[in-house]
Motif scaffolding. Structure first.
Motif, PDB file in Angstrom:
ATOM      1  N   GLN A   1      12.337   6.919  -2.533  1.00  0.00           N
ATOM      2  CA  GLN A   1      13.732   6.809  -2.948  1.00  0.00           C
ATOM      3  C   GLN A   1      14.412   5.627  -2.262  1.00  0.00           C
ATOM      4  N   ALA A   2      14.191   5.496  -0.956  1.00  0.00           N
ATOM      5  CA  ALA A   2      14.793   4.371  -0.229  1.00  0.00           C
ATOM      6  C   ALA A   2      14.235   3.052  -0.747  1.00  0.00           C
ATOM      7  N   ASN A   3      12.930   3.026  -0.992  1.00  0.00           N
ATOM      8  CA  ASN A   3      12.315   1.793  -1.482  1.00  0.00           C
ATOM      9  C   ASN A   3      12.872   1.403  -2.840  1.00  0.00           C
ATOM     10  N   PHE A   4      13.058   2.396  -3.691  1.00  0.00           N
ATOM     11  CA  PHE A   4      13.585   2.121  -5.032  1.00  0.00           C
ATOM     12  C   PHE A   4      14.995   1.551  -4.961  1.00  0.00           C
ATOM     13  N   ARG A   5      15.784   2.078  -4.028  1.00  0.00           N
ATOM     14  CA  ARG A   5      17.138   1.543  -3.868  1.00  0.00           C
ATOM     15  C   ARG A   5      17.079   0.087  -3.419  1.00  0.00           C
ATOM     16  N   ALA A   6      16.186  -0.208  -2.469  1.00  0.00           N
ATOM     17  CA  ALA A   6      16.040  -1.593  -1.998  1.00  0.00           C
ATOM     18  C   ALA A   6      15.657  -2.501  -3.160  1.00  0.00           C
ATOM     19  N   MET A   7      14.744  -2.027  -3.981  1.00  0.00           N
ATOM     20  CA  MET A   7      14.277  -2.841  -5.095  1.00  0.00           C
ATOM     21  C   MET A   7      15.373  -3.016  -6.146  1.00  0.00           C
ATOM     22  N   ALA A   8      16.103  -1.950  -6.437  1.00  0.00           N
ATOM     23  CA  ALA A   8      17.158  -2.037  -7.448  1.00  0.00           C
ATOM     24  C   ALA A   8      18.276  -2.971  -6.986  1.00  0.00           C
TER      25      ALA A   8
ATOM     26  N   PHE B   1       2.056   2.732  -4.402  1.00  0.00           N
ATOM     27  CA  PHE B   1       3.178   1.899  -4.828  1.00  0.00           C
ATOM     28  C   PHE B   1       3.355   0.743  -3.851  1.00  0.00           C
ATOM     29  N   THR B   2       3.404  -0.487  -4.346  1.00  0.00           N
ATOM     30  CA  THR B   2       3.603  -1.652  -3.474  1.00  0.00           C
ATOM     31  C   THR B   2       5.076  -1.715  -3.091  1.00  0.00           C
ATOM     32  N   SER B   3       5.358  -1.294  -1.861  1.00  0.00           N
ATOM     33  CA  SER B   3       6.751  -1.161  -1.433  1.00  0.00           C
ATOM     34  C   SER B   3       7.274  -2.407  -0.724  1.00  0.00           C
TER      35      SER B   3
ATOM     36  N   TYR C   1       2.408   2.464  -0.519  1.00  0.00           N
ATOM     37  CA  TYR C   1       2.874   3.792  -0.150  1.00  0.00           C
ATOM     38  C   TYR C   1       2.255   4.794  -1.115  1.00  0.00           C
ATOM     39  N   GLN C   2       1.709   5.873  -0.558  1.00  0.00           N
ATOM     40  CA  GLN C   2       0.923   6.801  -1.378  1.00  0.00           C
ATOM     41  C   GLN C   2       1.833   7.646  -2.267  1.00  0.00           C
ATOM     42  N   MET C   3       1.504   7.701  -3.550  1.00  0.00           N
ATOM     43  CA  MET C   3       2.352   8.377  -4.528  1.00  0.00           C
ATOM     44  C   MET C   3       1.966   9.848  -4.663  1.00  0.00           C
ATOM     45  N   VAL C   4       2.083  10.555  -3.541  1.00  0.00           N
ATOM     46  CA  VAL C   4       1.881  12.006  -3.543  1.00  0.00           C
ATOM     47  C   VAL C   4       2.977  12.602  -2.664  1.00  0.00           C
ATOM     48  N   PRO C   5       3.245  13.905  -2.795  1.00  0.00           N
ATOM     49  CA  PRO C   5       4.244  14.514  -1.919  1.00  0.00           C
ATOM     50  C   PRO C   5       3.888  14.281  -0.451  1.00  0.00           C
TER      51      PRO C   5
ATOM     52  N   PHE D   1       0.216 -10.073  -5.507  1.00  0.00           N
ATOM     53  CA  PHE D   1       1.025  -8.853  -5.519  1.00  0.00           C
ATOM     54  C   PHE D   1       2.520  -9.127  -5.562  1.00  0.00           C
ATOM     55  N   ARG D   2       3.216  -8.257  -6.280  1.00  0.00           N
ATOM     56  CA  ARG D   2       4.677  -8.260  -6.280  1.00  0.00           C
ATOM     57  C   ARG D   2       5.135  -6.870  -5.880  1.00  0.00           C
ATOM     58  N   PRO D   3       6.307  -6.774  -5.225  1.00  0.00           N
ATOM     59  CA  PRO D   3       6.834  -5.443  -4.943  1.00  0.00           C
ATOM     60  C   PRO D   3       6.959  -4.656  -6.249  1.00  0.00           C
ATOM     61  N   GLY D   4       6.572  -3.388  -6.213  1.00  0.00           N
ATOM     62  CA  GLY D   4       6.643  -2.554  -7.407  1.00  0.00           C
ATOM     63  C   GLY D   4       5.303  -2.381  -8.105  1.00  0.00           C
ATOM     64  N   ASP D   5       4.318  -3.237  -7.779  1.00  0.00           N
ATOM     65  CA  ASP D   5       2.988  -3.047  -8.371  1.00  0.00           C
ATOM     66  C   ASP D   5       2.420  -1.688  -7.965  1.00  0.00           C
ATOM     67  N   ILE D   6       1.706  -1.066  -8.884  1.00  0.00           N
ATOM     68  CA  ILE D   6       1.068   0.224  -8.607  1.00  0.00           C
ATOM     69  C   ILE D   6      -0.440   0.000  -8.599  1.00  0.00           C
ATOM     70  N   VAL D   7      -1.090   0.524  -7.578  1.00  0.00           N
ATOM     71  CA  VAL D   7      -2.518   0.247  -7.368  1.00  0.00           C
ATOM     72  C   VAL D   7      -3.332   1.528  -7.378  1.00  0.00           C
ATOM     73  N   LYS D   8      -4.469   1.458  -8.010  1.00  0.00           N
ATOM     74  CA  LYS D   8      -5.474   2.514  -7.892  1.00  0.00           C
ATOM     75  C   LYS D   8      -6.688   1.878  -7.224  1.00  0.00           C
ATOM     76  N   PHE D   9      -7.077   2.413  -6.080  1.00  0.00           N
ATOM     77  CA  PHE D   9      -8.306   1.962  -5.443  1.00  0.00           C
ATOM     78  C   PHE D   9      -9.489   2.652  -6.114  1.00  0.00           C
ATOM     79  N   ARG D  10     -10.545   1.899  -6.347  1.00  0.00           N
ATOM     80  CA  ARG D  10     -11.746   2.496  -6.955  1.00  0.00           C
ATOM     81  C   ARG D  10     -12.932   2.242  -6.028  1.00  0.00           C
ATOM     82  N   PRO D  11     -13.570   3.302  -5.519  1.00  0.00           N
ATOM     83  CA  PRO D  11     -14.727   3.092  -4.638  1.00  0.00           C
ATOM     84  C   PRO D  11     -15.881   2.454  -5.410  1.00  0.00           C
ATOM     85  N   ILE D  12     -16.520   1.472  -4.780  1.00  0.00           N
ATOM     86  CA  ILE D  12     -17.691   0.832  -5.379  1.00  0.00           C
ATOM     87  C   ILE D  12     -18.806   0.796  -4.343  1.00  0.00           C
ATOM     88  N   ASP D  13     -20.034   0.540  -4.815  1.00  0.00           N
ATOM     89  CA  ASP D  13     -21.141   0.423  -3.876  1.00  0.00           C
ATOM     90  C   ASP D  13     -21.425  -1.056  -3.618  1.00  0.00           C
ATOM     91  N   ARG D  14     -22.397  -1.315  -2.773  1.00  0.00           N
ATOM     92  CA  ARG D  14     -22.689  -2.692  -2.373  1.00  0.00           C
ATOM     93  C   ARG D  14     -23.138  -3.541  -3.559  1.00  0.00           C
TER      94      ARG D  14
END
Lengths: 321, 290
Positions: free
Chosen positions: B24-31, B147-149, B161-165, B232-245
């Motif tokens: 919420q605080a991050n969103f206010r900063a961005m807005a 979320f890229t804060s 910032y992790q998008m979970v409770p 990266f720009r603030p607000g980008d949303i990222v999903k990390f995907r595990p990969i092997d060597r």
């Protein structure tokens, strides 16, 4: 025309007035740490004030000129020599093709500025020729100069024998005052902590580079608190926030660090004050061991000091215009 | 809630929207900073949104400090809690080789600066967050979007910032004392933020792995950097995907061939529906990468 770097000195980089507009993505302004000396050196050789020069830290380079040129050296007391013969600082002088410019030992300050008529003509990146070393950006290949580098120089029309009036030259001391505005997270300090910050004579450690200048001398007392989520346990930790250029962060509540023109743009340490933009030049010319007092001014005082600085710049332009 | 305003010397205004981190605080900063960017008064030099704060750099010879301060305060009032703001952004997939050999070699050199000298960074993080194994921890780190804060520290480094409770968020302290080395493109963690180191250098975040994906290219030679050298720009949303060597090496070969692209898709992110049902919202969000 070119300048060949025969010896690079301790850390010599191409710097101009700096770049703006990218700090939100972590690209700092860079630029000459001592902006007044940059302006003076350029004006001496007939360049625009913000043109690119060489910033030489503690130990100067050895440079060979491919053609005749007009040169000036300002900033730290580091006597220039042409083919071994001394030349004055804060005054323009001529060099011939094949001449070697070298420097005597540093006797005051920390950073000397070498301007050549026509300006160092490396590519402009994001609006500036300044080197940002951490990002490998700008300057000469994004890095300090190395032996064998050949720097392009633009064409200029400067003349030798121009000098900065004595009262407009900077002199350097091992005891300095740096004016600051308190703020940012200074509420994290107790009254005693704040008094310690302003009353201590801080000593500059060897960590004194374009990113930050670290001082030792005391520990600052902080107000007790429950750490806010995301900040971490140490009393000096905050949720990662942007760092103003010139802000003074205090990791672990000891050793204040003045963030300078290549600053990390943000992080998780509290900042308790910010050096006034004009006094960043004073910090820039502080060598390790410099004894430093941070002197508090308010906004009105800061604006008055800016007016004084603009007046001094105007006199410089008038003297060298 | 009310923001805290402070002068940062004669050329900066610093605004803390909240003492603690929250979306919420991050969103206010961005807005607020987005609105300020649109207004763009003369004399404004830099606008820097951050996790729970923002700062502006300005020229007080052009823009009167008190005028600027009043304008920022009016903007805060106008934006309010920003709960109705919808942010056009993008979802990105970042492949990560967790427990890679290079960050492992580096972290072994700095055990004396770490909370758990006998373990690794990722084993420490898994243990203190209550995960039974490193694999479980990796599943949690890569399972939810981030979320890229804030972008910064060094050029192009994203704070995520992790998008979970909050009670499900990973929390790991930084190293006790910063390291003097961190491999480029290290996936790191400090406090409640995950980051990707854009350049090699000092750092204090725990190191979990490395991505083959460049996120900073000062030469702008790769296709993802056609427009600008920072990805990266603030607000980008990222999903990390595990990969092997093997996949890491294959992607690195693509980078070296100049053909690698970060998988991405445009989305619009709205805070209120996300807070209402984070898991449902995240599932729909990540469908764009399927």
């Amino acid at each position: 025309m070119t300048i060949e770097v025969r010896k690079p000195g301790l850390s010599t980089t191409v710097q101009d007035a700096g770049r703006t507009g990218y700090y939100d993505l972590g690209i700092p302004p860079s630029g000459a740490l001592d902006q007044y000396s940059l302006r003076a050196a350029n004006l001496l050789v007939g360049n625009a004030e913000g043109d690119a020069v060489l910033e030489c830290v503690y130990m100067g380079p050895e440079l060979v000129f491919s053609e005749a040129a007009v040169v000036a050296v300002t900033g730290a007391a580091m006597v220039p020599k042409v083919n071994g013969e001394e030349r004055p600082q804060w005054e323009s002088f001529a060099v011939d093709a094949g001449d070697v410019l070298s420097f005597a030992y540093l006797t005051g300050g920390a950073r000397a500025y070498v301007a050549v008529s026509g300006g160092v003509d490396v590519p402009v990146v994001l609006g500036s020729r300044s080197t940002y070393g951490l990002g490998a950006l700008g300057g000469f290949s994004g890095r300090p100069l190395a032996a064998g580098d050949v720097l392009p120089v633009g064409s200029g029309s400067g003349s030798a024998g121009r000098s900065v009036p004595e009262d407009l030259r900077t002199t350097y001391s091992k005891d300095v005052e740096v004016r600051v505005m308190m703020g940012l997270y200074d509420h994290r300090l107790t009254a005693g902590g704040r008094a310690t910050f302003l009353d201590t004579t801080w000593k500059l450690t060897p960590v004194a580079d374009r990113i930050g200048f670290r001082y030792s001398g005391a520990e600052l007392e902080t107000v007790d608190r429950e750490p806010p989520f995301g900040a971490g346990q140490d009393p000096s930790n905050i949720v990662d926030a942007p760092y103003p250029i010139g802000s003074i962060q205090v990791p672990g509540s000891v050793e204040p660090i003045v963030l300078h023109r290549d600053a990390v743009s943000g992080g998780g340490y509290m900042m308790v004050a910010t050096v006034l933009s004009g006094d960043l030049d004073v910090v820039a010319q502080s060598a390790p061991g410099t004894r430093t007092r941070f002197v508090e001014v308010d906004l009105d005082g800061a604006l008055a000091l800016r007016a004084e600085r603009r007046a001094r710049d105007a006199r410089l332009r008038e003297a060298l215009g | 809630m009310s923001a805290r305003y402070s002068w940062g010397g004669d050329e900066f205004v610093f605004v803390e929207l909240a003492e603690e981190m929250s979306l919420q605080a991050n969103f206010r900063a961005m807005a607020i900073t987005n609105a300020l960017r649109e207004q763009r008064p003369d004399g404004l030099v830099d606008i820097c949104p951050a996790n729970a704060s923002y700062q502006v750099r300005y020229d007080p010879d052009v823009l009167d400090p008190h005028t600027l301060m009043a304008q920022l305060q009016a903007l805060e009032e106008q934006v309010g809690d920003a709960s109705d703001v919808a942010l056009p952004t993008r979802v990105l997939e970042i492949p990560v080789l967790y427990r890679d050999p290079w960050t492992t070699e580096t972290l072994m050199r700095f055990r004396d600066r770490h909370q758990d000298p006998d373990g690794t960074d990722i084993s420490y993080a898994a243990r203190i967050n209550g995960y039974a194994s490193e694999d479980e921890f990796i599943a949690a780190h890569s399972g939810s979007p981030w979320f890229t804060s804030m972008v910064g520290f060094v050029a192009g480094l994203p704070f995520k910032y992790q998008m979970v409770p909050r009670d499900r968020q990973i929390v790991v302290p930084k190293y006790l004392r910063p390291r003097t080395d961190t491999p480029k493109q290290t996936v790191g963690y400090g406090g409640c933020f995950s980051c990707i180191y854009s350049v090699r250098g000092a750092g204090g975040y725990q190191m979990f792995g490395i991505t083959p994906a460049p996120i900073y290219d000062p030469t702008q030679s790769l296709p993802d950097f056609t427009d600008f050298m920072v990805f990266f720009r603030p607000g980008d949303i990222v999903k990390f995907r595990p990969i092997d060597r093997d996949e890491y090496d294959a992607r690195l070969a693509e980078v070296e061939a100049g053909t690698f692209r970060i998988r991405q898709a445009p989305v619009e992110f709205a805070l209120a529906p996300f807070l209402d049902d984070p898991d449902g919202y995240n599932a729909r969000l990540l469908e764009v990468l399927a």
